[in-house]
Design a protein around this motif. Sequence first.
Motif, PDB file in Angstrom:
ATOM      1  N   GLY A  13       0.791  -1.228   0.000  1.00 37.24           N
ATOM      2  CA  GLY A  13       0.000   0.000   0.000  1.00 37.24           C
ATOM      3  C   GLY A  13       0.818   1.270   0.000  1.00 37.24           C
ATOM      4  N   ASP A  14       2.130   1.159   0.239  1.00 38.74           N
ATOM      5  CA  ASP A  14       2.993   2.341   0.236  1.00 38.74           C
ATOM      6  C   ASP A  14       3.362   2.736  -1.193  1.00 38.74           C
ATOM      7  OD1 ASP A  14       2.953   2.258   2.963  1.00 38.74           O
ATOM      8  OD2 ASP A  14       5.000   1.521   3.204  1.00 38.74           O
ATOM      9  N   PRO A  15       3.623   4.033  -1.425  1.00 36.79           N
ATOM     10  CA  PRO A  15       4.142   4.436  -2.741  1.00 36.79           C
ATOM     11  C   PRO A  15       5.564   3.923  -2.931  1.00 36.79           C
ATOM     12  CG  PRO A  15       3.223   6.318  -1.540  1.00 36.79           C
ATOM     13  CD  PRO A  15       3.334   5.192  -0.564  1.00 36.79           C
ATOM     14  N   PHE A  16       5.902   3.545  -4.149  1.00 35.01           N
ATOM     15  CA  PHE A  16       7.231   3.022  -4.448  1.00 35.01           C
ATOM     16  C   PHE A  16       8.323   4.028  -4.079  1.00 35.01           C
ATOM     17  CE2 PHE A  16      10.510   2.580  -7.930  1.00 35.01           C
ATOM     18  CZ  PHE A  16      11.203   1.536  -7.328  1.00 35.01           C
ATOM     19  N   ALA A  17       8.067   5.306  -4.314  1.00 31.18           N
ATOM     20  CA  ALA A  17       9.073   6.337  -4.038  1.00 31.18           C
ATOM     21  C   ALA A  17       9.393   6.462  -2.561  1.00 31.18           C
ATOM     22  CB  ALA A  17       8.599   7.686  -4.567  1.00 31.18           C
ATOM     23  N   ASP A  18       8.503   5.960  -1.691  1.00 29.75           N
ATOM     24  CA  ASP A  18       8.704   6.102  -0.245  1.00 29.75           C
ATOM     25  C   ASP A  18       9.658   5.065   0.328  1.00 29.75           C
ATOM     26  OD1 ASP A  18       7.019   8.221  -0.331  1.00 29.75           O
ATOM     27  OD2 ASP A  18       5.418   7.323   0.886  1.00 29.75           O
ATOM     28  N   ILE A  19      10.071   4.078  -0.456  1.00 30.77           N
ATOM     29  CA  ILE A  19      11.003   3.075   0.062  1.00 30.77           C
ATOM     30  C   ILE A  19      12.383   3.708   0.193  1.00 30.77           C
ATOM     31  CG2 ILE A  19      12.145   0.865  -0.311  1.00 30.77           C
ATOM     32  CD1 ILE A  19       9.773  -0.080  -1.845  1.00 30.77           C
ATOM     33  N   THR A  20      12.884   3.770   1.409  1.00 25.93           N
ATOM     34  CA  THR A  20      14.208   4.348   1.658  1.00 25.93           C
ATOM     35  C   THR A  20      15.180   3.343   2.255  1.00 25.93           C
ATOM     36  OG1 THR A  20      13.493   5.126   3.848  1.00 25.93           O
ATOM     37  CG2 THR A  20      13.255   6.661   2.000  1.00 25.93           C
ATOM     38  N   THR A  21      14.663   2.207   2.738  1.00 26.67           N
ATOM     39  CA  THR A  21      15.528   1.195   3.349  1.00 26.67           C
ATOM     40  C   THR A  21      15.075  -0.205   2.963  1.00 26.67           C
ATOM     41  OG1 THR A  21      15.765   2.624   5.295  1.00 26.67           O
ATOM     42  CG2 THR A  21      16.580   0.378   5.489  1.00 26.67           C
ATOM     43  N   LEU A  22      16.000  -0.986   2.428  1.00 31.49           N
ATOM     44  CA  LEU A  22      15.790  -2.414   2.186  1.00 31.49           C
ATOM     45  C   LEU A  22      17.126  -3.110   2.440  1.00 31.49           C
ATOM     46  CD1 LEU A  22      13.719  -2.700  -1.142  1.00 31.49           C
ATOM     47  CD2 LEU A  22      12.948  -3.292   1.157  1.00 31.49           C
ATOM     48  N   SER A  23      17.202  -3.888   3.504  1.00 33.84           N
ATOM     49  CA  SER A  23      18.442  -4.601   3.794  1.00 33.84           C
ATOM     50  C   SER A  23      18.120  -5.889   4.539  1.00 33.84           C
ATOM     51  CB  SER A  23      19.405  -3.740   4.621  1.00 33.84           C
ATOM     52  OG  SER A  23      18.882  -3.513   5.919  1.00 33.84           O
ATOM     53  N   ALA A  24      19.074  -6.814   4.528  1.00 36.19           N
ATOM     54  CA  ALA A  24      18.880  -8.083   5.231  1.00 36.19           C
ATOM     55  C   ALA A  24      20.222  -8.741   5.470  1.00 36.19           C
ATOM     56  CB  ALA A  24      17.984  -9.018   4.428  1.00 36.19           C
ATOM     57  N   ASP A  25      20.318  -9.504   6.570  1.00 34.50           N
ATOM     58  CA  ASP A  25      21.444 -10.405   6.788  1.00 34.50           C
ATOM     59  C   ASP A  25      21.182 -11.697   6.035  1.00 34.50           C
ATOM     60  OD1 ASP A  25      22.648  -8.595   8.512  1.00 34.50           O
ATOM     61  OD2 ASP A  25      21.852  -9.549  10.319  1.00 34.50           O
ATOM     62  N   TYR A  26      22.233 -12.338   5.531  1.00 28.36           N
ATOM     63  CA  TYR A  26      22.060 -13.599   4.821  1.00 28.36           C
ATOM     64  C   TYR A  26      23.272 -14.496   5.061  1.00 28.36           C
ATOM     65  CZ  TYR A  26      25.337 -11.697   1.381  1.00 28.36           C
ATOM     66  OH  TYR A  26      26.448 -11.163   0.780  1.00 28.36           O
ATOM     67  N   ASP A  27      23.036 -15.804   4.961  1.00 32.66           N
ATOM     68  CA  ASP A  27      24.109 -16.782   5.104  1.00 32.66           C
ATOM     69  C   ASP A  27      23.746 -18.001   4.262  1.00 32.66           C
ATOM     70  OD1 ASP A  27      26.254 -18.321   5.852  1.00 32.66           O
ATOM     71  OD2 ASP A  27      25.539 -18.719   7.886  1.00 32.66           O
ATOM     72  N   PHE A  28      24.561 -18.280   3.238  1.00 35.27           N
ATOM     73  CA  PHE A  28      24.300 -19.424   2.373  1.00 35.27           C
ATOM     74  C   PHE A  28      24.893 -20.692   2.985  1.00 35.27           C
ATOM     75  CE2 PHE A  28      23.042 -16.274  -0.560  1.00 35.27           C
ATOM     76  CZ  PHE A  28      22.225 -16.917  -1.480  1.00 35.27           C
ATOM     77  N   THR A  29      24.063 -21.711   3.096  1.00 39.55           N
ATOM     78  CA  THR A  29      24.514 -23.011   3.594  1.00 39.55           C
ATOM     79  C   THR A  29      24.650 -24.031   2.466  1.00 39.55           C
ATOM     80  OG1 THR A  29      22.239 -23.677   4.095  1.00 39.55           O
ATOM     81  CG2 THR A  29      23.472 -22.580   5.846  1.00 39.55           C
ATOM     82  N   ALA A  30      24.130 -23.701   1.285  1.00 37.82           N
ATOM     83  CA  ALA A  30      24.325 -24.522   0.086  1.00 37.82           C
ATOM     84  C   ALA A  30      24.235 -23.606  -1.123  1.00 37.82           C
ATOM     85  CB  ALA A  30      23.276 -25.628  -0.013  1.00 37.82           C
ATOM     86  N   GLY A  31      25.035 -23.870  -2.125  1.00 33.91           N
ATOM     87  CA  GLY A  31      25.070 -22.982  -3.271  1.00 33.91           C
ATOM     88  C   GLY A  31      25.811 -21.700  -2.922  1.00 33.91           C
TER      89      GLY A  31
END
Length: 251
Positions: A76-94
Amino acid sequence: MKIQKYLATLTASLTGLLAIPLVVAAATPGYSLGGAAELTQPGLDGSEYGITLTADNTLDASSNAGGNIILDELEGDPFADITTLSADYDFTAGNCVFGTGSPRFYTQLNTDTDEDPEVTVVYYFPCDADEGNSGNLAEDTDQVEVNGTNMTLSAAKELYGEATITEAAVVVDNVNDAAGRQVAVIDNIDANGVQYNFEPAVITNKDQCKNGGWEDSTDPVFKNQGDCVSSFASQKKANPITSFFRSIFNR
């Protein structure tokens, strides 16, 4: 002697009761899982829980496509309002490989008055290593993919900034190791300041079951409000202090 016995029982019961932690874990903001996605332990960076996403060509067709975490809070938010997108990740295969499409954030956008999204914007993880943090992809990336075409994020926002987000998610779906699997733990997502750490939500009394509260519980999971309320009724019957006083006054 009977009084001494009752006092010893009461002391033991109180000691056991006081040892029970009464901390209520805050619920992770709304999210849902799709494909081969599950809540697992441990999480990342000190978190107790994370979400494991799996792409595996030995799984059935519905799971082979991978797994995703849908982030309800951005809908429901406007696309222009996205200012933060981040995540921790750890691959255990591939492996984490930039540009293969996985892992990635994506947003589906609606540009008109119907309910169907017309635009998909993809943010690729930089994949400097097979574990770490993606960095803020809503600011730090100079390239996104919009309906299959690469462009800068600023250009995408200029075109579709007013479009409404109908879905936002994190996806793992590329099978790129020798065994045909790609598995990654995703945790500590920051989506526009909303924190997703996937810690279990625990409710501690029957009143918290009401008004949809039973749906927020992840430890345990309840079928409905009645199931939630009845679980506390069962606990009350089993309370050692209640049983102690009943043993006295029912004599």
